[in-house]
Write a protein that holds these residues in place. Structure first.
Motif, PDB file in Angstrom:
ATOM      1  N   PRO A 125       0.302  10.068  -5.607  1.00 27.85           N
ATOM      2  CA  PRO A 125       1.192   9.940  -4.443  1.00 27.85           C
ATOM      3  C   PRO A 125       1.355   8.487  -4.020  1.00 27.85           C
ATOM      4  CG  PRO A 125      -0.986  10.546  -3.723  1.00 27.85           C
ATOM      5  CD  PRO A 125      -1.025  10.556  -5.229  1.00 27.85           C
ATOM      6  N   ARG A 126       2.354   8.240  -3.251  1.00 29.58           N
ATOM      7  CA  ARG A 126       2.542   6.895  -2.716  1.00 29.58           C
ATOM      8  C   ARG A 126       1.462   6.574  -1.690  1.00 29.58           C
ATOM      9  NH1 ARG A 126       8.225   4.492  -0.259  1.00 29.58           N
ATOM     10  NH2 ARG A 126       7.480   2.362   0.148  1.00 29.58           N
ATOM     11  N   GLU A 165       5.761  12.427  -0.757  1.00 33.77           N
ATOM     12  CA  GLU A 165       5.058  11.306  -1.387  1.00 33.77           C
ATOM     13  C   GLU A 165       3.677  11.070  -0.770  1.00 33.77           C
ATOM     14  OE1 GLU A 165       8.188   8.029  -2.629  1.00 33.77           O
ATOM     15  OE2 GLU A 165       8.510   8.593  -0.523  1.00 33.77           O
TER      16      GLU A 165
END
Length: 269
Positions: A125-126, A165
């Motif tokens: 994920p971001r 995200e």
């Protein structure tokens, strides 16, 4: 009027210790200062055939107060992070996140508790948000759908980061009523390092003072002042921000997070 100067000096010394607790080796009770020596005058007795005798003076020595023992703070016990078990735990060899969760859930620290896994995007994920421990309201419909989870999602949406995200996990993957002991925190930190390496996020965000101390080893600072400083955790860029539970009830803390801490870390352009 009572003289509280000694008590004032004692409390000032406690403030200088920079602690939120008052240390005292005995209960405090006020005792008046000893009176100054009093000169007593005895009038002469009448003596018709003799000159009046000279006045007699007596001065009773005042008892000196016992000196108060100097306060010596208890020595702080520092547990080195190098104090690790020589035998590796089973979860350290996990090759996937699901395998990791299965192995960690069988550890003694979680054996008699409801184990709580991470949620959201847990595959590169971001952002990976780390919360200290799950509250009952997080377990009802998930962290993302709680009041704080929705607030956090709106905050990062302002930075063009979509909910898809973002991943969320817990430092203590069970409900706890208080901050865990340092020895336990070292184990949780080691577990989290393995978890982060498997999730492989771009950035890790730690929320609150407890994580600043136990996960990031910043013992002498507060997140309201230190938050936003660029750090590293498990070879991943990381930083700490104010606990969203506190931001939820204090708009000023939300502004500090948004206007000072997030720009300070430099992770969001």
């Amino acid at each position: 009027m009572p003289d509280f100067s000694e008590l004032a000096s004692y409390l000032k010394a406690q403030i200088d210790l920079d602690s939120d607790q008052l240390y005292s080796d005995e209960p405090w009770s006020w005792s008046p200062q000893p009176a100054q020596p009093v000169v007593q005058f005895t009038p002469p007795k009448p003596a018709p055939n003799f000159a009046p005798s000279a006045p007699r003076f007596s001065s009773a020595p005042a008892s000196q107060p016992k000196p108060r023992p100097a306060y010596t703070p208890a020595a702080k016990i520092i547990i080195p992070e190098s104090a690790k078990s020589a035998v590796p735990s089973a979860y350290e060899s996990a090759g996937t996140l699901e395998e990791f969760y299965n192995l960690v859930s069988t550890e003694k620290l979680y054996a008699k508790n409801s184990f709580v896994k991470g949620e959201g995007n847990l595959n590169k994920p971001r952002l990976l948000l780390v919360v200290y421990s799950p509250l009952p309201k997080y377990l009802e419909n998930g962290y993302a759908k709680s009041d704080v989870g929705e607030m956090v999602a709106r905050m990062f949406a302002g930075l063009n980061i979509r909910p898809e995200e973002i991943g969320v996990t817990y430092f203590c993957k069970k409900q706890v009523s208080r901050i865990v002991l340092p020895q336990v925190a070292l184990v949780f930190k080691k577990m989290l390092e393995k978890e982060v390496s498997l999730i492989a996020p771009q950035t890790v965000i730690f929320f609150g003072d407890k994580l600043l101390k136990q996960a990031l080893s910043q013992n002498n600072v507060k997140v309201v002042d230190f938050g936003g400083k660029p750090l590293e955790f498990a070879k991943t860029q990381a930083t700490a921000l104010i606990d969203p539970e506190e931001m939820l009830t204090n708009r000023q803390l939300k502004l500090v997070t948004w206007k000072i801490q997030i720009p300070k870390c430099g992770f969001f352009g």
